[in-house]
Design a protein around this motif. Sequence first.
Motif, mmCIF file in Angstrom:
data_model
loop_
_atom_site.group_PDB
_atom_site.id
_atom_site.type_symbol
_atom_site.label_atom_id
_atom_site.label_comp_id
_atom_site.label_asym_id
_atom_site.label_seq_id
_atom_site.Cartn_x
_atom_site.Cartn_y
_atom_site.Cartn_z
ATOM 1 N N LEU A 145 3.293 3.572 -8.245
ATOM 2 C CA LEU A 145 4.580 2.930 -8.467
ATOM 3 C C LEU A 145 4.481 1.413 -8.316
ATOM 4 C CD1 LEU A 145 6.752 5.440 -6.406
ATOM 5 C CD2 LEU A 145 6.287 5.471 -8.872
ATOM 6 N N THR A 146 3.853 0.981 -7.249
ATOM 7 C CA THR A 146 3.630 -0.447 -7.017
ATOM 8 C C THR A 146 2.595 -0.599 -5.907
ATOM 9 O OG1 THR A 146 4.689 -2.567 -6.497
ATOM 10 C CG2 THR A 146 5.427 -0.657 -5.248
ATOM 11 N N ARG A 147 2.109 -1.799 -5.745
ATOM 12 C CA ARG A 147 1.187 -2.090 -4.655
ATOM 13 C C ARG A 147 1.394 -3.519 -4.195
ATOM 14 N NH1 ARG A 147 -4.924 -1.726 -5.994
ATOM 15 N NH2 ARG A 147 -4.315 0.265 -6.962
ATOM 16 N N TRP A 148 1.081 -3.755 -2.945
ATOM 17 C CA TRP A 148 1.125 -5.109 -2.421
ATOM 18 C C TRP A 148 0.012 -5.296 -1.401
ATOM 19 C CZ3 TRP A 148 4.926 -1.484 -1.265
ATOM 20 C CH2 TRP A 148 5.016 -1.083 0.070
ATOM 21 N N ARG A 149 -0.344 -6.553 -1.201
ATOM 22 C CA ARG A 149 -1.434 -6.889 -0.292
ATOM 23 C C ARG A 149 -0.936 -7.925 0.699
ATOM 24 N NH1 ARG A 149 -6.901 -6.414 0.025
ATOM 25 N NH2 ARG A 149 -8.139 -8.183 0.768
ATOM 26 N N ALA A 150 -1.009 -7.613 1.990
ATOM 27 C CA ALA A 150 -0.487 -8.522 3.001
ATOM 28 C C ALA A 150 -1.101 -8.213 4.360
ATOM 29 C CB ALA A 150 1.036 -8.423 3.076
ATOM 30 N N GLY A 204 -5.150 -6.656 12.419
ATOM 31 C CA GLY A 204 -4.130 -7.555 11.910
ATOM 32 C C GLY A 204 -4.519 -8.220 10.609
ATOM 33 N N GLY A 205 -5.669 -7.833 10.056
ATOM 34 C CA GLY A 205 -6.124 -8.423 8.811
ATOM 35 C C GLY A 205 -5.347 -7.900 7.612
ATOM 36 N N THR A 206 -5.742 -8.387 6.455
ATOM 37 C CA THR A 206 -5.049 -8.031 5.220
ATOM 38 C C THR A 206 -5.337 -6.592 4.822
ATOM 39 O OG1 THR A 206 -5.181 -10.316 4.490
ATOM 40 C CG2 THR A 206 -4.743 -8.653 2.806
ATOM 41 N N ARG A 207 -4.294 -5.860 4.451
ATOM 42 C CA ARG A 207 -4.417 -4.485 3.937
ATOM 43 C C ARG A 207 -3.688 -4.387 2.605
ATOM 44 N NH1 ARG A 207 -0.803 -5.344 7.514
ATOM 45 N NH2 ARG A 207 0.036 -3.298 8.034
ATOM 46 N N THR A 208 -4.079 -3.410 1.822
ATOM 47 C CA THR A 208 -3.415 -3.144 0.552
ATOM 48 C C THR A 208 -2.600 -1.867 0.681
ATOM 49 O OG1 THR A 208 -5.174 -4.202 -0.725
ATOM 50 C CG2 THR A 208 -3.728 -2.681 -1.908
ATOM 51 N N ALA A 209 -1.319 -1.965 0.354
ATOM 52 C CA ALA A 209 -0.440 -0.793 0.355
ATOM 53 C C ALA A 209 -0.221 -0.350 -1.084
ATOM 54 C CB ALA A 209 0.893 -1.124 1.017
ATOM 55 N N VAL A 210 -0.430 0.934 -1.334
ATOM 56 C CA VAL A 210 -0.256 1.486 -2.675
ATOM 57 C C VAL A 210 0.797 2.589 -2.606
ATOM 58 C CG1 VAL A 210 -1.371 2.588 -4.642
ATOM 59 C CG2 VAL A 210 -2.671 1.001 -3.202
ATOM 60 N N ALA A 211 1.950 2.344 -3.220
ATOM 61 C CA ALA A 211 3.017 3.335 -3.238
ATOM 62 C C ALA A 211 2.850 4.238 -4.453
ATOM 63 C CB ALA A 211 4.379 2.639 -3.287
ATOM 64 N N GLU A 213 3.760 8.429 -6.156
ATOM 65 C CA GLU A 213 4.770 9.486 -6.117
ATOM 66 C C GLU A 213 4.580 10.392 -4.900
ATOM 67 O OE1 GLU A 213 7.419 10.012 -7.656
ATOM 68 O OE2 GLU A 213 7.323 8.671 -9.373
ATOM 69 N N ASN A 214 3.349 10.552 -4.459
ATOM 70 C CA ASN A 214 3.077 11.444 -3.339
ATOM 71 C C ASN A 214 3.359 10.812 -1.982
ATOM 72 O OD1 ASN A 214 2.228 13.340 -5.158
ATOM 73 N ND2 ASN A 214 0.052 12.952 -4.869
ATOM 74 N N GLY A 215 3.242 9.490 -1.893
ATOM 75 C CA GLY A 215 3.437 8.837 -0.608
ATOM 76 C C GLY A 215 2.861 7.427 -0.633
ATOM 77 N N LEU A 216 2.694 6.867 0.554
ATOM 78 C CA LEU A 216 2.209 5.497 0.695
ATOM 79 C C LEU A 216 0.778 5.517 1.216
ATOM 80 C CD1 LEU A 216 3.083 2.477 0.536
ATOM 81 C CD2 LEU A 216 3.614 2.654 2.985
ATOM 82 N N GLU A 217 -0.108 4.849 0.494
ATOM 83 C CA GLU A 217 -1.503 4.746 0.905
ATOM 84 C C GLU A 217 -1.765 3.345 1.436
ATOM 85 O OE1 GLU A 217 -5.996 4.670 -1.059
ATOM 86 O OE2 GLU A 217 -4.266 5.265 -2.284
ATOM 87 N N ILE A 218 -2.476 3.264 2.567
ATOM 88 C CA ILE A 218 -2.881 1.992 3.134
ATOM 89 C C ILE A 218 -4.397 1.895 3.017
ATOM 90 C CG2 ILE A 218 -2.870 0.496 5.160
ATOM 91 C CD1 ILE A 218 -0.104 1.071 4.040
ATOM 92 N N ARG A 219 -4.852 0.865 2.328
ATOM 93 C CA ARG A 219 -6.285 0.670 2.126
ATOM 94 C C ARG A 219 -6.796 -0.451 3.020
ATOM 95 N NH1 ARG A 219 -6.881 1.179 -4.524
ATOM 96 N NH2 ARG A 219 -6.059 3.324 -4.659
ATOM 97 N N LEU A 220 -7.694 -0.081 3.900
ATOM 98 C CA LEU A 220 -8.354 -1.018 4.796
ATOM 99 C C LEU A 220 -9.759 -1.283 4.277
ATOM 100 C CD1 LEU A 220 -7.202 0.779 8.048
ATOM 101 C CD2 LEU A 220 -6.218 -1.297 7.087
ATOM 102 N N PRO A 221 -10.455 -2.286 4.805
ATOM 103 C CA PRO A 221 -11.802 -2.577 4.299
ATOM 104 C C PRO A 221 -12.755 -1.389 4.333
ATOM 105 C CG PRO A 221 -11.022 -4.390 5.649
ATOM 106 C CD PRO A 221 -10.007 -3.299 5.775
ATOM 107 N N VAL A 222 -12.660 -0.541 5.365
ATOM 108 C CA VAL A 222 -13.607 0.574 5.492
ATOM 109 C C VAL A 222 -12.917 1.925 5.612
ATOM 110 C CG1 VAL A 222 -15.409 -0.855 6.500
ATOM 111 C CG2 VAL A 222 -13.725 0.230 7.997
ATOM 112 N N ALA A 223 -11.631 1.984 5.349
ATOM 113 C CA ALA A 223 -10.922 3.255 5.514
ATOM 114 C C ALA A 223 -9.661 3.273 4.659
ATOM 115 C CB ALA A 223 -10.559 3.479 6.986
ATOM 116 N N ARG A 224 -9.139 4.476 4.450
ATOM 117 C CA ARG A 224 -7.889 4.657 3.714
ATOM 118 C C ARG A 224 -7.003 5.621 4.499
ATOM 119 N NH1 ARG A 224 -9.858 6.330 -2.236
ATOM 120 N NH2 ARG A 224 -7.609 6.379 -2.618
ATOM 121 N N ARG A 225 -5.721 5.319 4.534
ATOM 122 C CA ARG A 225 -4.767 6.172 5.236
ATOM 123 C C ARG A 225 -3.651 6.564 4.288
ATOM 124 N NH1 ARG A 225 -4.060 2.247 10.532
ATOM 125 N NH2 ARG A 225 -6.203 2.429 11.324
ATOM 126 N N PHE A 226 -3.103 7.751 4.488
ATOM 127 C CA PHE A 226 -2.034 8.229 3.614
ATOM 128 C C PHE A 226 -0.865 8.713 4.452
ATOM 129 C CE2 PHE A 226 0.123 11.786 1.521
ATOM 130 C CZ PHE A 226 0.573 11.148 0.374
#
Length: 276
Positions: A145-150, A204-211, A213-226
């Motif tokens: 749907l959308t993504r942001w990096r912050a 506290g570093g920069t992460r990418t959030a990917v929204a 249809e299933n949910g929100l994914e958080i992408r870290l440098p070495v890991a991903r969370r859903f």
Amino acid sequence: MRPAASTGGASTASDPLFGGISGAYLGLLLAPPVLPVLERVGVTEAWALYLALVGTFAVVTTVTGWVLSGQPTVAVTLGATRARWSPVAIAAVYAAVGFASLGMSGVSGVLAFFFGLLAFLFGMGVAVMSQTRYTAAVTAGAEELTRWRASWPESAQRRRLYIGGAIAGVATVGFAIGAVFDIALLQYTSQVLFPSGFVLLSTGGTRTAVATENGLEIRLPVARRFYAWEELESYDLDTESLVITRKWGADLRFATAEIDDVSLAEWTLAERLSDD
């Protein structure tokens, strides 16, 4: 337990890295108990005990790694539940028991303590890797749907720096006092405590959030969370931060100024969550 989510996109390829880390974790836990068993049956030679220790670790690591490498769905299934953190808890208890038994079990207790600490680190690896594999499976093919990096908002980063610095500082002073006055418990406790403060200092570093249809994914440098939408409760947006409140666990915080399209991110969240 997480809300049910389809993992139809789970990879069927082998996963030797997860298998190897899991095997090393299990090997660290199973190797030390071999020594008192052998000593009880009369084996006391140092070389024999050493070979048994190394051999047990090698065999358990190899067999477990080989089995789990061919079963990638194990990591996905584990990552879908909070049980993924159980290896960390087990290793912590294992190390604590080893430390408590130092006076009675001698070398076995020392090995159990240090192997437990190493297993704690490998357990963290198992938890993070399984969570990442679950995220990859549940988001495979999902419409984005959308993504942001912050990064974290400035106020939240300051709090983490203060807390992390305090923990690391207390641990450093505690270790120094323990070394000067020969207080083993204080030294060991400080050694375990210091990494916790260091982790807080480095977050506290920069992460990418990917929204999706299933949910929100958080992408870290070495890991991903859903996080399925059902796991998220509400959101709050102001000039400093975007805060997404979870039904269980720590909130997700992002610096508003670093989000490229704030309106699109807010619209996506408003469609699925309540606005505080």
